[in-house]
Design a protein around this motif. Structure first.
Motif, PDB file in Angstrom:
ATOM      1  N   ALA A  21      -0.703 -47.739  16.484  1.00  0.00           N
ATOM      2  CA  ALA A  21      -1.609 -47.588  15.346  1.00  0.00           C
ATOM      3  C   ALA A  21      -2.720 -48.641  15.345  1.00  0.00           C
ATOM      4  CB  ALA A  21      -0.812 -47.683  14.042  1.00  0.00           C
ATOM      5  N   GLY A  22      -2.658 -49.565  16.298  1.00  0.00           N
ATOM      6  CA  GLY A  22      -3.686 -50.603  16.360  1.00  0.00           C
ATOM      7  C   GLY A  22      -3.600 -51.611  15.235  1.00  0.00           C
ATOM      8  N   ILE A  23      -2.394 -51.835  14.725  1.00  0.00           N
ATOM      9  CA  ILE A  23      -2.203 -52.752  13.598  1.00  0.00           C
ATOM     10  C   ILE A  23      -2.110 -54.188  14.099  1.00  0.00           C
ATOM     11  CG2 ILE A  23      -0.545 -53.467  11.827  1.00  0.00           C
ATOM     12  CD1 ILE A  23       0.047 -50.472  11.438  1.00  0.00           C
ATOM     13  N   ARG A  24      -2.868 -55.075  13.488  1.00  0.00           N
ATOM     14  CA  ARG A  24      -2.865 -56.476  13.880  1.00  0.00           C
ATOM     15  C   ARG A  24      -1.630 -57.171  13.318  1.00  0.00           C
ATOM     16  NH1 ARG A  24      -7.861 -59.303  11.767  1.00  0.00           N
ATOM     17  NH2 ARG A  24      -8.835 -57.865  13.243  1.00  0.00           N
ATOM     18  N   ALA A  34      -4.673 -51.281   5.892  1.00  0.00           N
ATOM     19  CA  ALA A  34      -4.044 -52.398   5.200  1.00  0.00           C
ATOM     20  C   ALA A  34      -2.603 -52.081   4.838  1.00  0.00           C
ATOM     21  CB  ALA A  34      -4.841 -52.753   3.945  1.00  0.00           C
ATOM     22  N   SER A  35      -2.347 -50.838   4.448  1.00  0.00           N
ATOM     23  CA  SER A  35      -0.983 -50.439   4.095  1.00  0.00           C
ATOM     24  C   SER A  35      -0.071 -50.557   5.301  1.00  0.00           C
ATOM     25  CB  SER A  35      -0.964 -49.007   3.560  1.00  0.00           C
ATOM     26  OG  SER A  35      -1.727 -48.915   2.376  1.00  0.00           O
ATOM     27  N   GLY A  36      -0.540 -50.081   6.446  1.00  0.00           N
ATOM     28  CA  GLY A  36       0.250 -50.175   7.668  1.00  0.00           C
ATOM     29  C   GLY A  36       0.511 -51.616   8.069  1.00  0.00           C
ATOM     30  N   GLY A  37      -0.509 -52.480   7.949  1.00  0.00           N
ATOM     31  CA  GLY A  37      -0.347 -53.883   8.300  1.00  0.00           C
ATOM     32  C   GLY A  37       0.676 -54.566   7.416  1.00  0.00           C
ATOM     33  N   PHE A  38       0.644 -54.270   6.125  1.00  0.00           N
ATOM     34  CA  PHE A  38       1.594 -54.883   5.192  1.00  0.00           C
ATOM     35  C   PHE A  38       3.018 -54.451   5.521  1.00  0.00           C
ATOM     36  CE2 PHE A  38       3.987 -55.315   1.294  1.00  0.00           C
ATOM     37  CZ  PHE A  38       3.526 -56.525   0.769  1.00  0.00           C
ATOM     38  N   VAL A  39       3.210 -53.140   5.738  1.00  0.00           N
ATOM     39  CA  VAL A  39       4.551 -52.605   5.987  1.00  0.00           C
ATOM     40  C   VAL A  39       5.124 -53.150   7.298  1.00  0.00           C
ATOM     41  CG1 VAL A  39       5.852 -50.506   6.505  1.00  0.00           C
ATOM     42  CG2 VAL A  39       4.202 -50.531   4.616  1.00  0.00           C
ATOM     43  N   ILE A  40       4.348 -53.056   8.357  1.00  0.00           N
ATOM     44  CA  ILE A  40       4.844 -53.465   9.676  1.00  0.00           C
ATOM     45  C   ILE A  40       5.156 -54.952   9.716  1.00  0.00           C
ATOM     46  CG2 ILE A  40       4.224 -53.722  12.107  1.00  0.00           C
ATOM     47  CD1 ILE A  40       4.922 -50.892  11.412  1.00  0.00           C
ATOM     48  N   ASN A  41       4.227 -55.782   9.235  1.00  0.00           N
ATOM     49  CA  ASN A  41       4.437 -57.231   9.289  1.00  0.00           C
ATOM     50  C   ASN A  41       5.586 -57.677   8.403  1.00  0.00           C
ATOM     51  OD1 ASN A  41       2.401 -58.695  11.055  1.00  0.00           O
ATOM     52  ND2 ASN A  41       1.037 -57.341   9.908  1.00  0.00           N
ATOM     53  N   ARG A  42       5.727 -57.044   7.242  1.00  0.00           N
ATOM     54  CA  ARG A  42       6.839 -57.422   6.362  1.00  0.00           C
ATOM     55  C   ARG A  42       8.177 -57.025   6.978  1.00  0.00           C
ATOM     56  NH1 ARG A  42       8.105 -59.027   1.282  1.00  0.00           N
ATOM     57  NH2 ARG A  42       9.917 -58.074   0.273  1.00  0.00           N
ATOM     58  N   ARG A  44      16.763 -62.266  10.446  1.00  0.00           N
ATOM     59  CA  ARG A  44      18.176 -61.907  10.295  1.00  0.00           C
ATOM     60  C   ARG A  44      19.054 -62.700  11.257  1.00  0.00           C
ATOM     61  NH1 ARG A  44      18.583 -57.480   7.054  1.00  0.00           N
ATOM     62  NH2 ARG A  44      16.884 -55.945   7.103  1.00  0.00           N
ATOM     63  N   GLU A  45      20.303 -62.878  10.843  1.00  0.00           N
ATOM     64  CA  GLU A  45      21.261 -63.551  11.730  1.00  0.00           C
ATOM     65  C   GLU A  45      21.513 -62.718  12.975  1.00  0.00           C
ATOM     66  OE1 GLU A  45      25.803 -65.375  11.648  1.00  0.00           O
ATOM     67  OE2 GLU A  45      24.819 -64.786   9.777  1.00  0.00           O
ATOM     68  N   ASP A  46      21.681 -61.416  12.806  1.00  0.00           N
ATOM     69  CA  ASP A  46      21.841 -60.503  13.938  1.00  0.00           C
ATOM     70  C   ASP A  46      20.623 -59.597  13.985  1.00  0.00           C
ATOM     71  OD1 ASP A  46      24.462 -61.274  14.889  1.00  0.00           O
ATOM     72  OD2 ASP A  46      25.216 -60.442  13.003  1.00  0.00           O
ATOM     73  N   ILE A  47      19.680 -59.943  14.835  1.00  0.00           N
ATOM     74  CA  ILE A  47      18.424 -59.202  14.916  1.00  0.00           C
ATOM     75  C   ILE A  47      18.666 -57.856  15.588  1.00  0.00           C
ATOM     76  CG2 ILE A  47      16.079 -59.224  15.847  1.00  0.00           C
ATOM     77  CD1 ILE A  47      16.253 -62.308  15.822  1.00  0.00           C
ATOM     78  N   ASP A  48      18.167 -56.819  14.987  1.00  0.00           N
ATOM     79  CA  ASP A  48      18.252 -55.483  15.566  1.00  0.00           C
ATOM     80  C   ASP A  48      17.094 -55.321  16.540  1.00  0.00           C
ATOM     81  OD1 ASP A  48      18.171 -52.770  16.181  1.00  0.00           O
ATOM     82  OD2 ASP A  48      18.851 -52.159  14.182  1.00  0.00           O
ATOM     83  N   GLN A  49      17.367 -55.537  17.823  1.00  0.00           N
ATOM     84  CA  GLN A  49      16.295 -55.529  18.811  1.00  0.00           C
ATOM     85  C   GLN A  49      15.651 -54.156  18.942  1.00  0.00           C
ATOM     86  OE1 GLN A  49      16.742 -57.777  22.431  1.00  0.00           O
ATOM     87  NE2 GLN A  49      18.640 -58.698  21.693  1.00  0.00           N
ATOM     88  N   ASP A  50      16.449 -53.122  18.787  1.00  0.00           N
ATOM     89  CA  ASP A  50      15.875 -51.771  18.864  1.00  0.00           C
ATOM     90  C   ASP A  50      14.862 -51.553  17.743  1.00  0.00           C
ATOM     91  OD1 ASP A  50      17.381 -51.183  21.082  1.00  0.00           O
ATOM     92  OD2 ASP A  50      19.000 -50.227  19.953  1.00  0.00           O
ATOM     93  N   LYS A  51      15.190 -52.053  16.549  1.00  0.00           N
ATOM     94  CA  LYS A  51      14.272 -51.884  15.425  1.00  0.00           C
ATOM     95  C   LYS A  51      12.996 -52.689  15.644  1.00  0.00           C
ATOM     96  CE  LYS A  51      13.966 -51.970  10.393  1.00  0.00           C
ATOM     97  NZ  LYS A  51      14.681 -52.203   9.113  1.00  0.00           N
ATOM     98  N   VAL A  52      13.144 -53.908  16.156  1.00  0.00           N
ATOM     99  CA  VAL A  52      11.968 -54.733  16.444  1.00  0.00           C
ATOM    100  C   VAL A  52      11.081 -54.048  17.470  1.00  0.00           C
ATOM    101  CG1 VAL A  52      11.166 -56.914  17.437  1.00  0.00           C
ATOM    102  CG2 VAL A  52      13.080 -56.902  15.823  1.00  0.00           C
ATOM    103  N   THR A  53      11.708 -53.526  18.524  1.00  0.00           N
ATOM    104  CA  THR A  53      10.939 -52.837  19.563  1.00  0.00           C
ATOM    105  C   THR A  53      10.208 -51.637  18.984  1.00  0.00           C
ATOM    106  OG1 THR A  53      12.526 -53.534  21.251  1.00  0.00           O
ATOM    107  CG2 THR A  53      11.111 -51.667  21.781  1.00  0.00           C
ATOM    108  N   HIS A  54      10.887 -50.899  18.121  1.00  0.00           N
ATOM    109  CA  HIS A  54      10.269 -49.736  17.483  1.00  0.00           C
ATOM    110  C   HIS A  54       9.058 -50.146  16.635  1.00  0.00           C
ATOM    111  CE1 HIS A  54       9.776 -46.026  15.228  1.00  0.00           C
ATOM    112  NE2 HIS A  54       9.864 -46.735  14.106  1.00  0.00           N
ATOM    113  N   LEU A  55       9.202 -51.216  15.859  1.00  0.00           N
ATOM    114  CA  LEU A  55       8.104 -51.674  14.999  1.00  0.00           C
ATOM    115  C   LEU A  55       6.922 -52.173  15.826  1.00  0.00           C
ATOM    116  CD1 LEU A  55      10.201 -53.572  12.293  1.00  0.00           C
ATOM    117  CD2 LEU A  55       8.817 -51.517  11.908  1.00  0.00           C
ATOM    118  N   LEU A  56       7.223 -52.856  16.910  1.00  0.00           N
ATOM    119  CA  LEU A  56       6.144 -53.339  17.774  1.00  0.00           C
ATOM    120  C   LEU A  56       5.385 -52.176  18.407  1.00  0.00           C
ATOM    121  CD1 LEU A  56       7.946 -56.316  19.561  1.00  0.00           C
ATOM    122  CD2 LEU A  56       6.147 -56.481  17.833  1.00  0.00           C
TER     123      LEU A  56
END
Length: 772
Positions: free
Chosen positions: A670-673, A636-644, A652-664
Motif C-alpha cells: 500500500a506504500g505506507i510509510r 493516514a488511516s492506513g498508516g495509523f492502523v499499520i504502525n499501531r 509482545r513477549e511472544d512476537i507473532d512473526q507471521d503477523k509482523v510479516t503480514h503487516l510489513l
C-alpha cells in the motif's frame, strides 16, 4: 618504541537536565524515542564507549573491550561545570572539593588529576587544586604563554599555540608550590572533533603516531576532545577509537598510558607560564560566559548574545545576597558555616538519615531538633543551588530561552524560593528587575523576566503540589500505603474512592516528607474527575481533622447522589485558592494520565480508521500501482492502523512473526510509510529485556530460543535495529557460558547440543565471531 606513549582524553559531560525541585529528569520530547537526552546520549555514546568493538577481517565482532576497567584513567571534574576564573575563591574551593569527593564516592580512590570546565583557568584555581592534592590538569596549547627549561633563565614565547605538547610542564604558583600541566595536541584534537578523523580507525591511529618526533627522549602524544565525539557527534566513533588503539598496540607503534602514569615516570623538566582567564572554546578568553563576544553555536548567525552580561550580573547579585544571609543564619547552628558547606557533599551523595545525622553531629554547635534540621538543610540547599546556577552551559549557546539557560535560571528560582521560606523576604522582584535587561532574540519571549514567568515560575514545586500530583494520579494508578514520588516519601493515612462510569472522586490524607530538606506536612485532599480533562483537585494542610472528616462524609454522599454541581461547590468551599488541574501534574505523570484518559478515545479512533482503511485495501493498492494520488484520509488511516498494530506486536513477549510479516507486506503493497524510529526502539527494548533475562538465566532454552527468534525477525524488517546491547550480552555469554556448553556437547550431552545449536547461529546473526 618504549619512549613513545599515547593517551586519549575524552571529556564526557552532559548539561544538567533535572527539574530543580523534583531532582528528577522529566520527559524531553526532543530526545524521542528516548525518555530524555541523558538516556539518548548514554545509548549513542557512553555505553558504546564502555563496551566498544574490535572487528576481524570479515567485519565480525572479535572482541568487546571495556577500556576503563582496571586502568584508573578517570579524572575528577570541578563539581557542576562552572567557569572557574569567574567564581570567587570560596566557590572555587567548594567546587574543587565537591568534585574530589564525588570522584572518590564513585571510583573508590583519590583523583590524581582534575578537568577544569572548558579548561578555563587562572592561577588561583590552580593554587586551590594544588592545596587539595590534585597533581595535574589538561589545557589547550593556546593557553600557554611562555616556557623554559628549569635550569634556564630565558623564556621562549609560545603564546601562538606552538608549545610542544609531548611533555608535561610545571606551573609555579603564588603560594610557592607548583602543579603539573599537560597541553594537548591541538591539530589532532581538532581533526577528531571537527574534521571527520573518526571515520576510519586505522587512519586515526596513523594520524596519532605521525605526531611523534624522531628523538630518544620520552614523548606523550595526547589529545583531548568532547567524549561525545566518540559515538554521538561521530557515529561509530567509539569503534574507530577502539580499532585505533588495537592497531597501535598490535603493531607496537606506541604504549598506551594515562596522565598519572606518565607523570610518575617522567616528571616535568620544563616550566610554563599560563595565560590566565583563558579556555579551550572561546578565543576571547572567557568572555563567552560574560558578554556578547561573538562566540555561538552558529545555528543563528544573526542572533546576538547581549543577554549574557545581564544574566551573569543577575546571578552575581543573587549569589552575594544569598551568601550573606547563609553566613549569618547558619552561624546560629553551625560551628563553621563555610566548612559545613564544603562538606555538605557527603549529604548530597547520600541522603540517608544516617548520613544526615553524621553530618549534623560533626558540624552543629549542639544537637538540632527536627525543625532545626529542616532549617539547616534548607540553608545548605540554598547554597547548593546558588552554585548550580553558574553551570557553564547556561551561557554557552545562542539564546537566553535555550533549555540549558532555563535550567540555570531554575536553580536561581529554587534558591530564591528557599530564601523566601527561611527569611520571609522576597528577592524575586529585584532579581527579575535585573534579569529584564537580558533580551531574548525571540520576540515572543521578550526578556529574562518574561522567560522566568513563562517557564520557571510554573515549574516551582512545594509539598502541596506534590500532594496534588499524588491525589490526581491516584485516580489512574494504585499507590501502596508507603510510596515515593520524586524526592519525597509519602504515607497514606486515609483514602476514599468513588466511581460511576467515567466520573471519579477521591478524598483522603497523606503525609509527605522531603528527602532533601526533611520538611514534612500532612495534607488533606479531594479530587473530582468528570471525564476527559475536566478535573479539579484541592489540597490543604490547614483543615482540622474533624472538619475534614465531616467534609469527606458530605462529599461522598453528594457523589453517591450524583449531584455533581454540588461537588464543585464543596471543593471550592474546602480548598478555595488551593485548586489544581491536570496541568498541575508533572510531565511524566501528566503524560501517563492523559494516555489513560485517551486510551478509549484512541481505541474508538482506531475503529474508525479501520473502518476507513481495511475495506479499501484493494483500492489503495490499485491507486498506488496506477500512480494515482491516494486520498489523504485513506493514506493516514492506513498508516495509523499499520504502525499501531506493528508497535503492539513488536512489544509482545511472544512476537507473532507471521503477523509482523503480514503487516510489513501490507504496508509495502500500500506504500505506507513506517514509523521506523518508534518501531525500532520498541523492538530493541523488547529484545534487550529478553537478553537481560537470558543473562541472568542462561540455561533457559526457552529464553534463548525467544531471543533467537526476535533477532531472526530483525533481518526481515525494512529498517535497521540497534543490536549493540544484545551483542554485549551474548559476547559475555560466549566468554562465560559457551565454552562449557560446547565441551559438554562434544561429550554427547543432548541438552547442551540443543543449546549450542541455537546459540551459535544466534552469534552469527549478531555478527559475533564464534571460533571454529
Amino acid at each position: 618504541m618504549e619512549e613513545k606513549y599515547i593517551c586519549i582524553h575524552g571529556h564526557f559531560y552532559q548539561p544538567p537536565r533535572e527539574n530543580a525541585w523534583l531532582e528528577t529528569v522529566e520527559i524531553q520530547d526532543s530526545a524521542h524515542p528516548y525518555h530524555d537526552w541523558n538516556h539518548r546520549i548514554t545509548a549513542e555514546c557512553y555505553s558504546p564507549n564502555a563496551y566498544s568493538r574490535i572487528l576481524d577481517d570479515a567485519g565480525r565482532v572479535d572482541r568487546i573491550v571495556n577500556r576503563y576497567s582496571g586502568h584508573g584513567s578517570a579524572l575528577a571534574q570541578a563539581y557542576n561545570h562552572l567557569i572557574m576564573p569567574l567564581a570567587n575563591r570560596r566557590d572555587k574551593y567548594t567546587q574543587i572539593l565537591w568534585g574530589i569527593h564525588d570522584f572518590e564516592y564513585r571510583f573508590n580512590r583519590k583523583p590524581e588529576g582534575m578537568w577544569l570546565p572548558e579548561t578555563a583557568v587562572d592561577l588561583e584555581t590552580l593554587e586551590i587544586l594544588n592545596e587539595l592534592g590534585i597533581l595535574f590538569t589538561i589545557l589547550s596549547p593556546y593557553q600557554a604563554a611562555r616556557i623554559r627549561r628549569r635550569e634556564d633563565a630565558d623564556w621562549e614565547d609560545v603564546s601562538n599555540g606552538t608549545i610542544d605538547p609531548k611533555v608535561p610542564y610545571v606551573q609555579k604558583l603564588p603560594n610557592g608550590n607548583e602543579i603539573s600541566l599537560f597541553f594537548y595536541d591541538g591539530p589532532i584534537s581538532r581533526a577528531v572533533g571537527f574534521e571527520g578523523l573518526l571515520k576510519n580507525g586505522q587512519a586515526f591511529a596513523e594520524r596519532l603516531t605521525s605526531g611523534f618526533m624522531d628523538q630518544d627522549t620520552p614523548q606523550l602524544l595526547h589529545i583531548a576532545t568532547d567524549g561525545e565525539s566518540y559515538g554521538h557527534h561521530s557515529p561509530h566513533g567509539d569503534m574507530a577509537l577502539a580499532y585505533a588503539l588495537h592497531f597501535i598496540e598490535s603493531h607496537n607503534l606506541a604504549l598506551l598510558t594515562n596522565y598519572g602514569e606518565f607523570l610518575e615516570k617522567y616528571p616535568p623538566t620544563c616550566e610554563v607560564e599560563i595565560k590566565e582567564n583563558t579556555s579551550w572554546s572561546c578565543p576571547h578568553g572567557i568572555t563567552r560566559w560574560t558578554d556578547d563576544c561573538g562566540c555561538s553555536t552558529g545555528g543563528h548567525p544573526d542572533w546576538h548574545q547581549r543577554w549574557r552580561a545581564p544574566l551573569r550580573e543577575s546571578m552575581d547579585w543573587l549569589r552575594d545576597r544569598l551568601a550573606d544571609a547563609y553566613a549569618d543564619a547558619a552561624a546560629e547552628y553551625l560551628r563553621n558555616p563555610w566548612k559545613a558547606r564544603d562538606e555538605y557533599i557527603s549529604v548530597i551523595l547520600d541522603r540517608s538519615a544516617k548520613s544526615v545525622g553524621d553530618f549534623m553531629r560533626q558540624h552543629c554547635r549542639q544537637a538540632p531538633c527536627p525543625a532545626d534540621n529542616v532549617r539547616i538543610l534548607k540553608l545548605l540547599e540554598m547554597e547548593r543551588h546558588a552554585l548550580l546556577m553558574y553551570t557553564s552551559c547556561g551561557w554557552f549557546f545562542d539564546d537566553i530561552s535555550g533549555i540549558e539557560t532555563l535550567q540555570i535560571i531554575q536553580y536561581a528560582g529554587r534558591a530564591i524560593q528557599l530564601y523566601h521560606e527561611e527569611f520571609k523576604n522576597d528577592l524575586e522582584p529585584q532579581f527579575l528587575k535585573r534579569l529584564s535587561r537580558a533580551e531574548s532574540n525571540i520576540p515572543e519571549h521578550g526578556n529574562g523576566r518574561r522567560i522566568y514567568g513563562k517557564f520557571v515560575k510554573p515549574a516551582m514545586v512545594d509539598l502541596k503540589r506534590i500532594a496534588a500530583h499524588y491525589a490526581i494520579s491516584s485516580l489512574f494508578e494504585a499507590y501502596s500505603d508507603q510510596t515515593s514520588l520524586f524526592c519525597c516519601a509519602l504515607s497514606q493515612k486515609e483514602y476514599h474512592h468513588r466511581m460511576a462510569g467515567n466520573t471519579q472522586l477521591a478524598a483522603g490524607r497523606v503525609a509527605i516528607s522531603s528527602d532533601i530538606t526533611q520538611e514534612s506536612e500532612t495534607t488533606r485532599f479531594g479530587v473530582f474527575h468528570m471525564g476527559d480533562h475536566q478535573l479539579t483537585c484541592g489540597v490543604s494542610g490547614d483543615l482540622q481533622e474533624t472538619d475534614f472528616a465531616t467534609w469527606v462524609d458530605q462529599i461522598l454522599e453528594t457523589f453517591d447522589h450524583a449531584d455533581f454541581t454540588k461537588i464543585w461547590q464543596l471543593m471550592d468551599e474546602a480548598f478555595g485558592g488551593s485548586l489544581y488541574s491536570l496541568k498541575s501534574l508533572f510531565k511524566d505523570g501528566q503524560r501517563k494520565v492523559l494516555h489513560a484518559i485517551l486510551a478509549k478515545k484512541i481505541d474508538d479512533a482506531l475503529s474508525v480508521y479501520r473502518y476507513v482503511y481495511e475495506p479499501n485495501v484493494p483500492l489503495l493498492r490499485f491507486l498506488r500501482d496506477s500512480d494515482t494520488p491516494i486520498p489523504d484520509t485513506l493514506y493516514a488511516s492506513g498508516g495509523f492502523v499499520i504502525n499501531r498494530d506493528l508497535k503492539i506486536e513488536l512489544a509482545r513477549e511472544d512476537i507473532d512473526q507471521d503477523k509482523v510479516t503480514h503487516l510489513l507486506r501490507e504496508a509495502d503493497l500500500a506504500g505506507i510509510r513506517l514509523d521506523a524510529r518508534t518501531l525500532e526502539y520498541t523492538l530493541r527494548k523488547n529484545l534487550e529485556k529478553k537478553g537481560d533475562a537470558l543473562k541472568q538465566e542462561p540455561e533457559r532454552q526457552d529464553l534463548l530460543e525467544n531471543v533467537a527468534a526476535g533477532v531472526e525477525l530483525v533481518y526481515e524488517l525494512p529498517f535497521d535495529v540497534n543490536l549493540r546491547r544484545l551483542q554485549d550480552i551474548h559476547y559475555e555469554l560466549k566468554q562465560r557460558v559457551y565454552p562449557e556448553r560446547k565441551a559438554r556437547e562434544k561429550k554427547g550431552e543432548a541438552e547442551s547440543a540443543r543449546w549450542v545449536s541455537v546459540f551459535e547461529p544466534l552469534c552469527v546473526k549478531l555478527n559475533l565471531r564464534v571460533d571454529e
